[in-house]
Motif scaffolding. Structure first.
Motif: not given
Length: 333
Positions: A175-180, A324-327
Motif C-alpha cells: 500500500i505504501w508503494h501504491l501511495a507514493a 482500477t488504480l493499478m491499471a
C-alpha cells in the motif's frame, strides 16, 4: 444342500457389506474426532503470522492483540514473523495451513493489491475474515536534517531531479508503494521507489541515510518523530491525524489524495464456523481491552473495528478500487 447354499449366500452378503460398514464406522469416527477438535478449541497455542519484519505498525498491532487476548482464551497467541514478497510469503503459509483455527494471519490491505500485480496467486477470498482492528493513512516522512520542510519543497526537488528522490516502501505492490505512486500521478513527479521487507526496515533505512524518504503510516514513524530524528511533511488523509496535528493533509495543500491501509485478523478459508465464532468472540473482547487501545493510541494506530461481514465487504471494495488504480498507473510486477 439347499441349506448349505443359503448359508453360503448369507455369508457372501455379509462379507460384501463389511467394507461398507467399516467405512461408515471410520467416517463416523473421523467426524466425531473433528467435532471433538472443534469443541476442544483451542487446546494448544494459536500462531498469529505477521508477514513483515518486526518493528512496523502491523507487528506492533499483532503483539498488542496477542497480549490482550490472554484474558479471553485459555491458550497463548504466539507471534510468528514471516516476511517476504510484500507479505505474500506469510499469507500463503496461512492459506496453505490446515483450516482449524490454530494458524491465523494479520492481514493488511496488500491482500487486495498483490494479486492484481501478479505478485500473489491467492486473493482475499482465500481468507475467512475475523475482524478488522485498525485503519491508517499514508504519510511522507523524511529525516529531521533533510533540506525539505514542506511537502511542496519535497515535490519540487523530485520534479527538478526526476527519478532521483528515493521513497522507501514496504515492498513492491504494498500500500505504501501504491501511495507514493498515486502521489506521483497527482503531482506529475517521478520518484525512485525502493522496496523493503516491511515498513519497519524502510524506516530504519531512512534513519540510516540509505533512502531520502518513506511513504508509510504515521504509526510507523511516531517514535522517531517524537525523538526529533524524523519529520513528517504531509498525511494522505481527509483530516489531520491525532498525534500529528501540526502536519498538514495533502488536501490542505491542494492535492486531492487520500490513501491508506487497514489491518485485521483472518483465518484460512473453510475454517469451521464454530471455530470462527469463537475467534470472533475473543477478538472483539481483546479489541475492547484498555491495554490494547492504549498501545494503538501510543503508536498512533487508528482503531477501526469492523466485524466479519463488514470486513469482508471492505476487502472486496478495496480489491476493485486498487485493480482500477493499478491499471490507471500502469503498475506491474
Amino acid at each position: 444342500m439347499k441349506t448349505i447354499n443359503t448359508l453360503t449366500r448369507r455369508r457372501f452378503a455379509a462379507a460384501a457389506l463389511l467394507p461398507a460398514a467399516l467405512t461408515l464406522a471410520t467416517g463416523l469416527g473421523l467426524a466425531g474426532n473433528a467435532a471433538a477438535q472443534v469443541r476442544d478449541f483451542p487446546n494448544h497455542a494459536v500462531e498469529l503470522v505477521v508477514p513483515f519484519q518486526p518493528g512496523g505498525g502491523t507487528d506492533a498491532l499483532a503483539r498488542a492483540f496477542a497480549d490482550a487476548s490472554r484474558k479471553h482464551m485459555p491458550q497463548s497467541v504466539v507471534i510468528v514473523n514471516k516476511p517476504g514478497a510484500s507479505g505474500a510469503i506469510g499469507w500463503q503459509d496461512v492459506i496453505n495451513a490446515k483450516p482449524d483455527g490454530y494458524k491465523l494471519a494479520v492481514v493488511t490491505v496488500e491482500v487486495t493489491t498483490l494479486p492484481h500485480m501478479g505478485l500473489a496467486k491467492f486473493t482475499h477470498d482465500d481468507f475467512t475474515p475475523i475482524a478488522r482492528l485498525n485503519a491508517d493513512q499514508a504519510a511522507i516522512t523524511v529525516r529531521a536534517d533533510a533540506p525539505w520542510n514542506t511537502i511542496e519543497e519535497f515535490l519540487a526537488a523530485a520534479r527538478k531531479d526526476s527519478g532521483t528522490v528515493g521513497v522507501g516502501n514496504a515492498g513492491n505492490g504494498s500500500i505504501w508503494h501504491l501511495a507514493a505512486a498515486a502521489l506521483e500521478d497527482k503531482t506529475h513527479v517521478k520518484f525512485n521507489h525502493i522496496p523493503y521487507q516491511g515498513a519497519g526496515p524502510a524506516v530504519l533505512a531512512l534513519l540510516g541515510g540509505h533512502v531520502d524518504s518513506v511513504a508509510v503510516s504515521p504509526a510507523e514513524v511516531t517514535t522517531y518523530v517524537q525523538a526529533g530524528k524524523l519529520k513528517t511533511l504531509a498525511v494522505m488523509a481527509d483530516q489531520r491525524v491525532k498525534g500529528f496535528e501540526k502536519v498538514p493533509t495533502l488536501k490542505e495543500r491542494n492535492i486531492d489524495l487520500t490513501i491508506g491501509t487497514w489491518r485485521g485478523i483472518a483465518a484460512p478459508k473453510n475454517t469451521p464456523p464454530e471455530v470462527v465464532a469463537y475467534l470472533k468472540s475473543v477478538t472483539v473482547k481483546a479489541a475492547n481491552e484498555p491495554a490494547f487501545r492504549e498501545v494503538l493510541e501510543k503508536q498512533n494506530l487508528g482503531f477501526a473495528y469492523a466485524d466479519e461481514a463488514a470486513f469482508k465487504a471492505n476487502m472486496a471494495k478495496d480489491s476493485a478500487y486498487f485493480k482500477t488504480l493499478m491499471a490507471k498507473l500502469n503498475i506491474k510486477n
